[in-house]
Design an enzyme around this catalytic site. Structure first.
Site, PDB file in Angstrom:
ATOM      1  N   PRO A  28       0.847  -1.185   0.000  1.00  0.00           N
ATOM      2  CA  PRO A  28       0.000   0.000   0.000  1.00  0.00           C
ATOM      3  C   PRO A  28       0.887   1.241   0.000  1.00  0.00           C
ATOM      4  O   PRO A  28       1.825   1.332   0.790  1.00  0.00           O
ATOM      5  CB  PRO A  28      -0.781  -0.116   1.312  1.00  0.00           C
ATOM      6  CG  PRO A  28       0.000  -1.062   2.168  1.00  0.00           C
ATOM      7  CD  PRO A  28       0.750  -1.955   1.240  1.00  0.00           C
ATOM      8  N   CYS A 113       3.749   3.624   9.978  1.00  0.00           N
ATOM      9  CA  CYS A 113       4.024   4.980   9.508  1.00  0.00           C
ATOM     10  C   CYS A 113       5.026   5.680  10.422  1.00  0.00           C
ATOM     11  O   CYS A 113       4.838   5.728  11.637  1.00  0.00           O
ATOM     12  CB  CYS A 113       2.724   5.790   9.453  1.00  0.00           C
ATOM     13  SG  CYS A 113       3.033   7.462   8.870  1.00  0.00           S
ATOM     14  N   LYS A 155       0.421  -4.906   9.114  1.00  0.00           N
ATOM     15  CA  LYS A 155       1.727  -4.522   8.555  1.00  0.00           C
ATOM     16  C   LYS A 155       2.426  -3.597   9.546  1.00  0.00           C
ATOM     17  O   LYS A 155       1.810  -2.653  10.056  1.00  0.00           O
ATOM     18  CB  LYS A 155       1.495  -3.810   7.219  1.00  0.00           C
ATOM     19  CG  LYS A 155       2.749  -3.311   6.522  1.00  0.00           C
ATOM     20  CD  LYS A 155       2.416  -2.935   5.075  1.00  0.00           C
ATOM     21  CE  LYS A 155       3.591  -2.370   4.325  1.00  0.00           C
ATOM     22  NZ  LYS A 155       3.917  -0.984   4.700  1.00  0.00           N
ATOM     23  N   ASN A 217       9.174  -7.329   3.587  1.00  0.00           N
ATOM     24  CA  ASN A 217       9.078  -6.074   2.835  1.00  0.00           C
ATOM     25  C   ASN A 217      10.302  -5.202   3.105  1.00  0.00           C
ATOM     26  O   ASN A 217      10.774  -5.110   4.220  1.00  0.00           O
ATOM     27  CB  ASN A 217       7.790  -5.346   3.278  1.00  0.00           C
ATOM     28  CG  ASN A 217       7.647  -3.946   2.705  1.00  0.00           C
ATOM     29  OD1 ASN A 217       7.337  -3.005   3.446  1.00  0.00           O
ATOM     30  ND2 ASN A 217       7.852  -3.775   1.425  1.00  0.00           N
ATOM     31  N   GLY A 218      10.770  -4.593   2.049  1.00  0.00           N
ATOM     32  CA  GLY A 218      11.861  -3.631   2.152  1.00  0.00           C
ATOM     33  C   GLY A 218      12.954  -3.890   1.150  1.00  0.00           C
ATOM     34  O   GLY A 218      13.603  -4.936   1.172  1.00  0.00           O
ATOM     35  N   GLY A 241       7.105  -2.258  -2.771  1.00  0.00           N
ATOM     36  CA  GLY A 241       6.638  -0.875  -2.811  1.00  0.00           C
ATOM     37  C   GLY A 241       7.357  -0.070  -3.880  1.00  0.00           C
ATOM     38  O   GLY A 241       7.029  -0.113  -5.060  1.00  0.00           O
TER      39      GLY A 241
END
Ligand code: FMN
Length: 381
Positions: A28, A113, A155, A217-218, A241
């Site tokens: 996202p 975030c 997440k 992720n990353g 992403g």
């Protein structure tokens, strides 16, 4: 290329009732993963494509702009939405509305975030530090979602900073409270998007969370990176992403890589221009001409990264104001220019690390369950 034998022999990724094959999720990204961009990505390969983050409170208040953002394409299935909330009651209500009205088939949540205006109030990546509150939010959301058979996933990041890691507790709590999967962006909030993601944390999370899929992720910028992440960490799937910014065909490359097929050549500049034009058309369909043009401008530098496009032409693309102008600019490109090798590296946000702003006394007691006041959040994770 990595040895894909181990990757290929893994069982298929399942998120609740959905098989995700290849095990690839579009991360996202606020301001990016709208219905047009997701459609563009989906045209290249299968996977799960998550909508832009939606604020739980805006759903409950039925904010018109938010309802528009919650749009899905006709053929989009499962429809995957990400919610942001800091309060179990509001999250429960928002999930109830979404599943009650059949607005999504999967709901993800954002506890990663790092933006100061969010963490300052205890939201985003600050929240999992409050373990009880985090558990309550996950439980309330899962209860509301499972009534309709909709899987709820979580997440998060490694933690606030190197002295305050939260990911192992967050993973175990999410699992215990009924989440269908967890995703780890392997950075702390203090890192923002700087430095390198620490994939060893994904491996540790995979060891800690036994019964639900763990997604890594990353810093996946190539299909090879994705295979390497799976091989190095044992994760059940990958979340991509920034790597697909200006490169929606990356999902085709990922699909090929996970199927053990050769990875297709990158597109020529002429082919990239056709993708860009398709992106523009899809944006116009959903948002109308003017908003579409404004939105498209931010993608230009990504589409042309590494290509021989003069600075004046780049500047004009970045200010494009109509489809006719876009066509006129596209005609000026060297369509035969091949895909540049140096366009494969990092793109999108990078920034620099910094101290995470937290509410006063936030770190004193991880086990209180005060609900933070933060709810408004528009800048993503
Ligand atoms: C422009 C932008 C917006 C983002 N918005 C969100 C968001 O709304 N929700 C979220 O969970 N993560 C958000 N992220 C974080 C990404 O989902 C992802 O975790 C992060 O970019 C690391 O993955 P990558 O290295 O593949 O880019 C955003 C990232 C970017 C670059």
């Amino acid at each position: 290329m990595e040895d894909v034998t181990a990757t290929l022999s893994k069982p298929a990724l399942k998120i609740g009732p959905y098989e995700v094959d290849p095990p690839v999720v579009l991360a996202p990204m606020a301001g990016i993963t709208n219905v047009a961009f997701r459609r563009l990505c989906r045209e290249y390969g299968a996977g799960l494509y998550v909508c832009e983050m939606i604020t739980a409170r805006a759903v409950v208040e039925r904010h018109p702009g938010t309802m528009h953002m919650m749009a899905f394409d006709q053929g989009e299935y499962p429809r995957s939405m990400q919610l942001y909330g800091v309060d179990p009651k509001t999250m429960r209500e928002a999930v109830k509305i979404i599943v009650g009205e059949g607005l999504a088939d999967h709901i993800d949540s954002n506890f990663g975030c790092p933006v100061a205006k969010v963490t300052r109030k205890g939201g985003g990546a600050a929240l999992p530090y409050k373990r009880k509150l985090f558990a309550q939010i996950v439980r309330a959301s899962v209860e509301a979602a499972e009534a309709a058979g909709v899987p709820f996933t979580v997440k998060f990041r490694i933690g606030i900073d190197d002295d305050h890691h939260t990911f192992l507790d967050a993973g175990r709590i999410a699992e215990a409270e009924g989440a269908a999967a967890v995703s780890l962006h392997a950075r702390t909030a203090a890192q923002r998007y700087s430095g390198k993601a620490d994939w060893s944390a994904i491996a540790r999370l995979k060891e800690a969370v036994q019964t639900i899929p763990v997604l890594g992720n990353g810093d996946i910028f190539t299909a090879d990176d994705a295979l390497r992440m799976v091989a190095e960490t044992g994760c059940d799937g990958v979340v991509v992403g920034r790597g697909c910014l200006g490169r929606p065909w990356l999902f085709g490359e990922l699909e090929a890589a996970f199927a053990g097929r050769p990875i297709p050549e990158g597109p020529s500049l002429g082919e990239v221009a056709q993708v860009l034009r398709r992106h523009a058309e899809l944006l116009v369909q959903h948002d109308g001409h003017d908003k579409a043009m404004r939105d498209l401008r931010k993608h230009m530098a990504w589409y042309f990264m590494g290509f021989p496009v003069g600075s004046e032409l780049r500047r004009r693309f970045a200010m494009v104001s109509s489809m006719d102008e876009l066509d006129e600019l596209i005609a000026q490109l060297d369509h035969a220019a091949p895909f540049p090798a140096d366009a494969l590296g990092p793109r999108g946000r990078q920034g620099s690390p910094g101290k995470v702003t937290l509410p006063h006394g936030w770190l004193d007691n991880p086990d209180d369950d005060l609900v933070p006041e933060a709810e408004d959040m528009h800048s993503g994770g």
